[in-house]
Design a protein around this motif. Structure first.
Motif, PDB file in Angstrom:
ATOM      1  N   ARG A 128      -2.229  22.341  23.980  1.00  0.00           N
ATOM      2  CA  ARG A 128      -2.397  21.470  22.806  1.00  0.00           C
ATOM      3  C   ARG A 128      -2.053  20.026  23.159  1.00  0.00           C
ATOM      4  O   ARG A 128      -2.787  19.098  22.806  1.00  0.00           O
ATOM      5  CB  ARG A 128      -1.506  21.958  21.661  1.00  0.00           C
ATOM      6  N   LEU A 129      -0.949  19.836  23.862  1.00  0.00           N
ATOM      7  CA  LEU A 129      -0.563  18.493  24.262  1.00  0.00           C
ATOM      8  C   LEU A 129      -1.562  17.893  25.245  1.00  0.00           C
ATOM      9  O   LEU A 129      -1.864  16.696  25.192  1.00  0.00           O
ATOM     10  CB  LEU A 129       0.835  18.513  24.872  1.00  0.00           C
ATOM     11  N   GLY A 130      -2.072  18.724  26.149  1.00  0.00           N
ATOM     12  CA  GLY A 130      -3.065  18.237  27.102  1.00  0.00           C
ATOM     13  C   GLY A 130      -4.345  17.800  26.416  1.00  0.00           C
ATOM     14  O   GLY A 130      -4.936  16.780  26.785  1.00  0.00           O
ATOM     15  N   ALA A 131      -4.758  18.555  25.398  1.00  0.00           N
ATOM     16  CA  ALA A 131      -5.950  18.156  24.640  1.00  0.00           C
ATOM     17  C   ALA A 131      -5.689  16.845  23.903  1.00  0.00           C
ATOM     18  O   ALA A 131      -6.570  15.975  23.814  1.00  0.00           O
ATOM     19  CB  ALA A 131      -6.337  19.265  23.663  1.00  0.00           C
ATOM     20  N   GLY A 132      -4.482  16.702  23.366  1.00  0.00           N
ATOM     21  CA  GLY A 132      -4.124  15.446  22.712  1.00  0.00           C
ATOM     22  C   GLY A 132      -4.115  14.284  23.686  1.00  0.00           C
ATOM     23  O   GLY A 132      -4.486  13.161  23.338  1.00  0.00           O
ATOM     24  N   ALA A 133      -3.684  14.559  24.920  1.00  0.00           N
ATOM     25  CA  ALA A 133      -3.665  13.516  25.943  1.00  0.00           C
ATOM     26  C   ALA A 133      -5.078  13.034  26.259  1.00  0.00           C
ATOM     27  O   ALA A 133      -5.332  11.825  26.354  1.00  0.00           O
ATOM     28  CB  ALA A 133      -2.994  14.044  27.209  1.00  0.00           C
ATOM     29  N   ARG A 134      -5.987  13.974  26.391  1.00  0.00           N
ATOM     30  CA  ARG A 134      -7.371  13.592  26.671  1.00  0.00           C
ATOM     31  C   ARG A 134      -7.962  12.789  25.509  1.00  0.00           C
ATOM     32  O   ARG A 134      -8.659  11.787  25.722  1.00  0.00           O
ATOM     33  CB  ARG A 134      -8.211  14.859  26.928  1.00  0.00           C
ATOM     34  N   ARG A 135      -7.667  13.189  24.271  1.00  0.00           N
ATOM     35  CA  ARG A 135      -8.158  12.436  23.111  1.00  0.00           C
ATOM     36  C   ARG A 135      -7.583  11.024  23.096  1.00  0.00           C
ATOM     37  O   ARG A 135      -8.270  10.060  22.749  1.00  0.00           O
ATOM     38  CB  ARG A 135      -7.795  13.157  21.813  1.00  0.00           C
ATOM     39  N   ALA A 136      -6.300  10.894  23.457  1.00  0.00           N
ATOM     40  CA  ALA A 136      -5.670   9.576  23.465  1.00  0.00           C
ATOM     41  C   ALA A 136      -6.386   8.633  24.427  1.00  0.00           C
ATOM     42  O   ALA A 136      -6.591   7.452  24.126  1.00  0.00           O
ATOM     43  CB  ALA A 136      -4.198   9.704  23.840  1.00  0.00           C
ATOM     44  N   VAL A 137      -6.764   9.148  25.595  1.00  0.00           N
ATOM     45  CA  VAL A 137      -7.493   8.319  26.558  1.00  0.00           C
ATOM     46  C   VAL A 137      -8.842   7.917  25.983  1.00  0.00           C
ATOM     47  O   VAL A 137      -9.263   6.752  26.083  1.00  0.00           O
ATOM     48  CB  VAL A 137      -7.664   9.062  27.892  1.00  0.00           C
ATOM     49  N   GLU A 138      -9.537   8.862  25.374  1.00  0.00           N
ATOM     50  CA  GLU A 138     -10.853   8.562  24.817  1.00  0.00           C
ATOM     51  C   GLU A 138     -10.775   7.559  23.669  1.00  0.00           C
ATOM     52  O   GLU A 138     -11.724   6.801  23.432  1.00  0.00           O
ATOM     53  CB  GLU A 138     -11.514   9.856  24.339  1.00  0.00           C
ATOM     54  N   GLU A 139      -9.656   7.540  22.968  1.00  0.00           N
ATOM     55  CA  GLU A 139      -9.506   6.642  21.820  1.00  0.00           C
ATOM     56  C   GLU A 139      -8.930   5.289  22.197  1.00  0.00           C
ATOM     57  O   GLU A 139      -9.188   4.289  21.516  1.00  0.00           O
ATOM     58  CB  GLU A 139      -8.595   7.293  20.775  1.00  0.00           C
ATOM     59  N   ARG A 140      -8.148   5.215  23.310  1.00  0.00           N
ATOM     60  CA  ARG A 140      -7.394   3.983  23.566  1.00  0.00           C
ATOM     61  C   ARG A 140      -7.497   3.434  24.979  1.00  0.00           C
ATOM     62  O   ARG A 140      -7.255   2.239  25.182  1.00  0.00           O
ATOM     63  CB  ARG A 140      -5.902   4.207  23.261  1.00  0.00           C
ATOM     64  N   PHE A 141      -7.823   4.276  25.964  1.00  0.00           N
ATOM     65  CA  PHE A 141      -7.629   3.847  27.347  1.00  0.00           C
ATOM     66  C   PHE A 141      -8.855   3.980  28.243  1.00  0.00           C
ATOM     67  O   PHE A 141      -8.729   4.010  29.466  1.00  0.00           O
ATOM     68  CB  PHE A 141      -6.470   4.641  27.965  1.00  0.00           C
ATOM     69  N   LEU A 142     -10.048   4.041  27.675  1.00  0.00           N
ATOM     70  CA  LEU A 142     -11.252   4.092  28.493  1.00  0.00           C
ATOM     71  C   LEU A 142     -11.523   2.731  29.141  1.00  0.00           C
ATOM     72  O   LEU A 142     -10.994   1.708  28.700  1.00  0.00           O
ATOM     73  CB  LEU A 142     -12.447   4.503  27.633  1.00  0.00           C
ATOM     74  N   PRO A 143     -12.357   2.696  30.182  1.00  0.00           N
ATOM     75  CA  PRO A 143     -12.700   1.397  30.790  1.00  0.00           C
ATOM     76  C   PRO A 143     -13.253   0.396  29.784  1.00  0.00           C
ATOM     77  O   PRO A 143     -12.983  -0.806  29.897  1.00  0.00           O
ATOM     78  CB  PRO A 143     -13.744   1.777  31.844  1.00  0.00           C
TER      79      PRO A 143
END
Length: 295
Positions: free
Chosen positions: A259-274
């Motif tokens: 669950r935390l790993g899925a949240g981590a991936r979402r966080a990148v997609e929402e805030r930290f993409l190139p």
């Protein structure tokens, strides 16, 4: 020599404090505004007289985190009134996991935790991580810890691992290729860095992009990247017991880790993409709209 020329709307941008004297001189020669980006410990450590003098000419400070900007202003109050704004970092390019990297053969297929950092400064928290891992390994003897990075602190950390009787369960991998690092990120159970001096912590973003839960401390900018209970866990610094408890949660509760790993991936997609990173850096440089005036 030919006179220096630049566009009338040009500004001088300095990406590292060591270059501030050169950037300030150029700004003075060209009579252009001068802005500086702050990255981490070099911003709140003691500044040389040349750098202090150069920063006195700065019109604007950008920073990679609230933590960095706050510590810079606290350490150097003479610059506190200069406008500034936070521009969080992010992935500078799309992840390329198409090249199959290799895991260290010493792992032998064992599950492992991963940490990536320069093994130099004690504030990185690797000794605390080793002590926490020793407690976790008592419950999960098959588990390994991979430390990626090099530096003068390596002999000290090896001695700590030996004193804790961790044997072959800790692998000091040194420097690795990008492909091998990607393979480590993808295969690890979780990522841990117990630093108390990160200006941002891009390694967290790299791990989160691979869907990995992260363990960080509440002492630095990592808490602006890793959200406790959403995409990772946050613990106090220099607290091996708290870190071990958190790691046991990640290792012993696969559904929670997923669950935390899925949240981590979402966080990148929402805030930290190139694309996020490029937009923030363009804003810092005043491309498409000035960043000046924000505090």
């Amino acid at each position: 020599a030919a006179p220096l020329r630049c566009r009338r709307d040009a500004e001088i941008v300095c990406w590292h404090l060591r270059l501030a004297p050169v950037a300030a001189l150029l700004a003075w020669r060209l009579r252009r505004p001068f802005r500086v980006f702050l990255h981490g410990v070099e911003a709140w450590n003691a500044l040389s007289p040349r750098v202090r003098g150069a920063l006195a000419r700065a019109d604007f400070f950008g920073a990679n985190s609230v933590h960095t900007l706050g510590r810079f202003r606290a350490a150097h109050p003479r610059f506190a009134a200069v406008p500034g704004r936070v521009f969080p970092l992010g992935l500078s390019s799309e992840l390329d996991d198409s090249v199959a990297g290799q895991l260290p053969p010493e792992l032998g297929g064992r599950p492992f935790l991963l940490s990536v950092t320069r093994l130099a400064e004690t504030y990185k928290g690797e000794e605390t991580l080793l002590r926490a891992f020793a407690r976790v390994r008592a419950r999960h003897p098959q588990l390994a810890l991979v430390l990626v990075g090099s530096g003068p602190g390596l002999p000290r950390l090896r001695k700590t691992a030996e004193a804790l009787d961790l044997g072959g369960s800790v692998l000091f991998a040194g420097g690795v290729s990008d492909a091998d690092l990607s393979a480590l990120y993808r295969a690890c159970l979780a990522f841990a860095l117990l630093s108390e001096g990160e200006g941002f912590g891009l390694v967290f973003v790299e791990a989160m992009a691979r869907g990995k839960p992260c363990l960080a401390t509440d002492a630095d900018a990592a808490r602006e990247v890793v959200r406790n209970g959403e995409d990772g866990l946050i613990v106090p610094p220099r607290n091996a017991e708290a870190a071990a408890t958190a790691l046991l949660r990640l290792v012993g509760d696969p559904p929670q880790a997923a669950r935390l790993g899925a949240g981590a991936r979402r966080a990148v997609e929402e805030r930290f993409l190139p694309s996020h990173f490029r937009a923030r850096m363009a804003a810092f440089m005043g491309i498409g709209g000035a960043a000046q005036g924000e505090r």
